[in-house]
Motif scaffolding. Structure first.
Motif, PDB file in Angstrom:
ATOM      1  N   VAL A 255     -24.573  30.723  17.407  1.00  0.00           N
ATOM      2  CA  VAL A 255     -23.197  31.219  17.438  1.00  0.00           C
ATOM      3  C   VAL A 255     -22.882  31.717  16.025  1.00  0.00           C
ATOM      4  O   VAL A 255     -22.881  30.945  15.067  1.00  0.00           O
ATOM      5  N   GLU A 256     -22.653  32.996  15.900  1.00  0.00           N
ATOM      6  CA  GLU A 256     -22.372  33.574  14.581  1.00  0.00           C
ATOM      7  C   GLU A 256     -20.865  33.596  14.346  1.00  0.00           C
ATOM      8  O   GLU A 256     -20.114  34.201  15.110  1.00  0.00           O
ATOM      9  N   VAL A 257     -20.453  32.893  13.294  1.00  0.00           N
ATOM     10  CA  VAL A 257     -19.028  32.812  12.961  1.00  0.00           C
ATOM     11  C   VAL A 257     -18.783  33.619  11.692  1.00  0.00           C
ATOM     12  O   VAL A 257     -19.419  33.379  10.662  1.00  0.00           O
ATOM     13  N   GLN A 258     -17.885  34.582  11.773  1.00  0.00           N
ATOM     14  CA  GLN A 258     -17.514  35.363  10.591  1.00  0.00           C
ATOM     15  C   GLN A 258     -16.091  34.977  10.216  1.00  0.00           C
ATOM     16  O   GLN A 258     -15.182  35.083  11.037  1.00  0.00           O
ATOM     17  N   ALA A 259     -15.923  34.520   8.976  1.00  0.00           N
ATOM     18  CA  ALA A 259     -14.602  34.047   8.554  1.00  0.00           C
ATOM     19  C   ALA A 259     -14.282  34.504   7.145  1.00  0.00           C
ATOM     20  O   ALA A 259     -15.177  34.642   6.302  1.00  0.00           O
ATOM     21  N   THR A 260     -12.998  34.733   6.894  1.00  0.00           N
ATOM     22  CA  THR A 260     -12.537  35.147   5.565  1.00  0.00           C
ATOM     23  C   THR A 260     -11.659  34.059   4.971  1.00  0.00           C
ATOM     24  O   THR A 260     -10.752  33.550   5.634  1.00  0.00           O
ATOM     25  N   ILE A 261     -11.959  33.715   3.720  1.00  0.00           N
ATOM     26  CA  ILE A 261     -11.138  32.747   2.981  1.00  0.00           C
ATOM     27  C   ILE A 261     -10.139  33.568   2.155  1.00  0.00           C
ATOM     28  O   ILE A 261     -10.548  34.458   1.400  1.00  0.00           O
ATOM     29  N   ILE A 262      -8.858  33.280   2.318  1.00  0.00           N
ATOM     30  CA  ILE A 262      -7.826  34.064   1.632  1.00  0.00           C
ATOM     31  C   ILE A 262      -7.158  33.237   0.548  1.00  0.00           C
ATOM     32  O   ILE A 262      -6.665  32.136   0.801  1.00  0.00           O
ATOM     33  N   VAL A 263      -7.192  33.775  -0.683  1.00  0.00           N
ATOM     34  CA  VAL A 263      -6.568  33.098  -1.820  1.00  0.00           C
ATOM     35  C   VAL A 263      -5.516  34.010  -2.439  1.00  0.00           C
ATOM     36  O   VAL A 263      -5.429  35.180  -2.094  1.00  0.00           O
ATOM     37  N   GLU A 264      -4.719  33.456  -3.361  1.00  0.00           N
ATOM     38  CA  GLU A 264      -3.635  34.251  -3.951  1.00  0.00           C
ATOM     39  C   GLU A 264      -4.009  34.922  -5.276  1.00  0.00           C
ATOM     40  O   GLU A 264      -3.370  35.867  -5.689  1.00  0.00           O
ATOM     41  N   ARG A 265      -5.039  34.368  -5.947  1.00  0.00           N
ATOM     42  CA  ARG A 265      -5.394  34.919  -7.269  1.00  0.00           C
ATOM     43  C   ARG A 265      -6.894  35.149  -7.412  1.00  0.00           C
ATOM     44  O   ARG A 265      -7.707  34.453  -6.803  1.00  0.00           O
ATOM     45  N   LYS A 266      -7.235  36.089  -8.285  1.00  0.00           N
ATOM     46  CA  LYS A 266      -8.635  36.437  -8.541  1.00  0.00           C
ATOM     47  C   LYS A 266      -9.407  35.232  -9.088  1.00  0.00           C
ATOM     48  O   LYS A 266     -10.570  35.007  -8.751  1.00  0.00           O
ATOM     49  N   SER A 267      -8.736  34.438  -9.940  1.00  0.00           N
ATOM     50  CA  SER A 267      -9.402  33.265 -10.535  1.00  0.00           C
ATOM     51  C   SER A 267      -9.804  32.259  -9.455  1.00  0.00           C
ATOM     52  O   SER A 267     -10.841  31.600  -9.547  1.00  0.00           O
ATOM     53  N   GLN A 268      -8.968  32.167  -8.391  1.00  0.00           N
ATOM     54  CA  GLN A 268      -9.279  31.251  -7.290  1.00  0.00           C
ATOM     55  C   GLN A 268     -10.503  31.744  -6.511  1.00  0.00           C
ATOM     56  O   GLN A 268     -11.326  30.947  -6.056  1.00  0.00           O
ATOM     57  N   LYS A 269     -10.619  33.060  -6.405  1.00  0.00           N
ATOM     58  CA  LYS A 269     -11.779  33.636  -5.722  1.00  0.00           C
ATOM     59  C   LYS A 269     -13.060  33.241  -6.450  1.00  0.00           C
ATOM     60  O   LYS A 269     -14.044  32.838  -5.836  1.00  0.00           O
ATOM     61  N   GLY A 270     -12.995  33.300  -7.790  1.00  0.00           N
ATOM     62  CA  GLY A 270     -14.148  32.921  -8.612  1.00  0.00           C
ATOM     63  C   GLY A 270     -14.547  31.467  -8.407  1.00  0.00           C
ATOM     64  O   GLY A 270     -15.730  31.133  -8.328  1.00  0.00           O
TER      65      GLY A 270
END
Length: 301
Positions: free
Chosen positions: A228-243
Motif C-alpha cells: 500500500v503506497e501512502v503519499q503524504a505531505t507534512i506542512i509547517v509554518e517556517r522554513k527552519s521547521q522544514k529543515g
C-alpha cells in the motif's frame, strides 16, 4: 442477552490537555487508534472509537483538550470539544491525579452543569500517586459538581477501567448496533494515517516543532510491488521547521517515516510504502481555507 436488550450509545471523553484521554480510548478499544504524545493538544479532531461486545456497543468521542485558544485552529479545537457534548448518552470527565484542580477544569465543569446525562469523573494516573492523596483530589472535584460516579483509574495500567465500562453499559439505553462488530472507528483511514505521522513528528522533534505541523495524506493505493503506497505531505509554518523535519542528510524524515510506517502497517494489516514530503505554508493556522483544506472542517461536527 436477547437482542432486544442490546445497549448502545455515544459517550464523550472530555478533559484538560494531557490528562490521558487518548490513552484511555486506546485502552478501552484495545488497539491504538488515537495518537498519544506527551505534548498537550495533540488531538485535533473528534476521533471516535467503537467498542462492541455481545451486550453493548459504545461509540466513544475523544475531544481535543480544552484550553484558551490562541489562534483560529485553537478556536476550532475548543468548539469541537464542546460540540461533542451534544447528543451524547454519557460523559467521561477525565482529570489527572498528579495535578490539582485548576481553572481549566472549572471551565469544563461549568459546561457539564447544564447536561442532563450521567457525568462520570475519572481520576486518571492513580499509578503515579499515593492512595492517601486521592481522597483530597476526589473531594476537590465533587465539591464543584455532583457526579454520577467517581472512578479512580489508570488508563495505562488498566486499573478500574473494566468497572467503569460495566457501569457505562448498565446506564446506556437499549439501542441498535450502529457499526459492524469489527469496526473500531468511524474516521477514514486517511485521517488515522495522517495522525500517526504527526504523532511521530511530535515525538521525535520534541520542543523544536510546535503544533504548527499538519499532515495531509494525498493518496493510498496498492503499487506494483503489492504494497500500500501512502503519499503524504507534512506542512509547517517556517522554513527552519522544514529543515528540522528533514534533518541532516534526511535522517529525521527517514526516522519519522520508519516509525509511522510500523503503526500504519499494523492498522491496515498490510505492507506499506510511505512517501513523505515537507511543505512550508506560512501561518496556516490562522487561515480558514488552509484549516479546511487540512481536514479540519466545521461542517463535520
Amino acid at each position: 442477552m436477547t437482542n432486544k436488550e442490546f445497549k448502545s450509545g455515544f459517550v464523550a471523553i472530555i478533559g484538560r490537555p494531557n490528562v490521558g484521554k487518548s490513552t484511555l480510548l486506546n485502552r478501552v478499544i484495545g488497539q491504538k487508534i488515537a495518537i498519544m504524545s506527551d505534548k498537550a493538544q495533540t488531538t485535533r479532531n473528534r476521533i471516535q472509537g467503537v467498542y462492541t461486545d455481545e451486550e453493548a456497543q459504545i461509540v466513544f468521542i475523544d475531544t481535543p483538550g480544552i484550553h484558551k485558544p490562541k489562534h483560529a485552529l485553537g478556536d476550532f479545537m475548543v468548539n469541537t470539544a464542546y460540540s461533542a457534548l451534544k447528543g451524547v448518552d454519557a460523559v467521561l470527565f477525565v482529570v489527572s491525579a498528579i495535578q490539582s484542580i485548576g481553572p481549566g477544569d472549572r471551565l469544563i465543569i461549568e459546561k457539564l452543569k447544564n447536561l442532563s446525562v450521567p457525568v462520570y469523573l475519572l481520576i486518571n494516573k492513580i499509578d503515579l500517586v499515593h492512595p492517601d492523596s486521592l481522597f483530597e483530589t476526589i473531594e476537590s472535584y465533587t465539591s464543584e459538581l455532583e457526579f454520577s460516579e467517581v472512578f479512580p483509574i489508570s488508563a495505562l495500567e488498566g486499573n478500574n477501567v473494566p468497572e467503569m465500562m460495566n457501569t457505562l453499559k448498565s446506564t446506556l439505553p437499549v439501542g441498535p448496533q450502529y457499526y459492524p462488530a469489527d469496526q473500531i472507528m468511524d474516521h477514514p483511514e486517511y485521517f488515522v494515517v495522517a495522525e500517526f505521522i504527526r504523532e511521530k513528528i511530535l515525538l521525535l522533534t520534541k520542543e523544536e516543532i510546535p503544533h504548527s505541523v499538519a499532515v495531509q495524506v494525498q493518496s493510498m493505493q496498492r503499487n506494483e510491488n503489492d504494497k500500500v503506497e501512502v503519499q503524504a505531505t507534512i506542512i509547517v509554518e517556517r522554513k527552519s521547521q522544514k529543515g528540522i523535519i528533514i534533518g541532516a542528510q534526511g535522517s529525521m524524515i527517514k526516522k519519522i517515516g520508519q516509525m509511522a510506517r510500523r503503526d500504519i502497517e499494523r492498522l491496515l494489516d498490510d505492507k506499506v510504502y510511505l512517501d513523505l514530503w515537507v511543505k512550508v505554508q506560512k501561518d496556516w493556522r490562522n487561515k480558514q481555507t488552509y484549516i479546511n483544506e487540512l481536514g479540519y472542517k466545521k461542517t463535520d461536527y
